[in-house]
Design an enzyme around this catalytic site. Structure first.
Site, mmCIF file in Angstrom:
data_model
loop_
_atom_site.group_PDB
_atom_site.id
_atom_site.type_symbol
_atom_site.label_atom_id
_atom_site.label_comp_id
_atom_site.label_asym_id
_atom_site.label_seq_id
_atom_site.Cartn_x
_atom_site.Cartn_y
_atom_site.Cartn_z
ATOM 1 N N HIS A 33 -9.221 -3.713 -1.804
ATOM 2 C CA HIS A 33 -8.160 -2.972 -1.117
ATOM 3 C C HIS A 33 -8.470 -1.473 -1.113
ATOM 4 C CE1 HIS A 33 -3.823 -2.130 -0.097
ATOM 5 N NE2 HIS A 33 -4.194 -0.967 -0.598
ATOM 6 N N GLU A 34 -8.796 -0.924 -2.286
ATOM 7 C CA GLU A 34 -9.051 0.519 -2.370
ATOM 8 C C GLU A 34 -10.298 0.917 -1.588
ATOM 9 O OE1 GLU A 34 -6.721 2.371 -3.212
ATOM 10 O OE2 GLU A 34 -5.546 0.787 -4.147
ATOM 11 N N CYS A 48 0.854 -1.197 0.000
ATOM 12 C CA CYS A 48 0.000 0.000 0.000
ATOM 13 C C CYS A 48 0.882 1.238 0.000
ATOM 14 C CB CYS A 48 -0.907 -0.016 1.231
ATOM 15 S SG CYS A 48 -2.038 1.375 1.342
#
Length: 178
Positions: free
Chosen positions: A142-143, A100
């Site tokens: 994830h986003e 990330c």
């Protein structure tokens, strides 16, 4: 327009619940999206969420034709997704390595839904609905986690598979995080 600073883990702004977008097709929204893409491309990311640059709105971008940090990953269409809703299409999950831009230099294995439907709207308020699987599904999850104040380390369950990129993957660019 501008490459913005990316907030790092520990900044309390990354833990907030993002607010829904209520005004579409505005100069401010379009400028934010350009800044998100400029910032993501400058950092060689696969995606970026508005909270990562300190903007507390439900806006995520993602997509690439090819990403040097994920050489085996298939193309993910360039997407701008606002006010997202994720719906798993089965209970089947898949483990995979994640990094990330807000957690630089680290990687960890995270379990994600293998198939899902995501919906929301584009910058003009037009509805988007897609069914996806594999890496595309992982990137979206994830986003969208950033919109609910969740960073991927919070989803790591086996810390023997979490650590510094340069140690876990010798020879890989240590700055290679998404």
């Amino acid at each position: 327009m501008a490459v913005r600073d990316i907030l790092k883990m520990g900044d309390p702004r990354l833990l907030r619940q993002a607010e829904p977008v209520t005004a579409f097709d505005t100069p401010e929204l379009h400028a934010l999206i350009v800044d998100l893409f400029d910032t993501m491309h400058a950092a060689n990311g696969a995606g970026l969420a508005a909270p990562q640059i300190g903007v507390n709105l439900q806006v995520v971008i993602f997509g690439f034709k090819q990403n040097t940090r994920y050489p085996d990953a298939p193309e993910v269409p360039q997407t701008v997704l606002l006010n997202s809703v994720l719906e798993p299409l089965s209970d089947q999950r898949e483990e995979g390595w994640e990094g990330c831009l807000s957690v630089p230099g680290l990687r960890g294995v995270v379990s994600r839904y293998q198939r899902l439907r995501y919906s929301g709207v584009d910058p003009f308020g037009q509805r988007i609905v897609r069914e996806v699987d594999g890496f595309h599904a992982r990137v979206v999850q994830h986003e969208c986690d950033h919109l609910i104040g969740v960073l991927y380390p919070m989803r790591v369950t086996d810390f023997s598979r979490f650590g510094y990129t340069e140690v876990l993957f010798p020879g890989m660019d240590a700055s290679a995080d998404d």
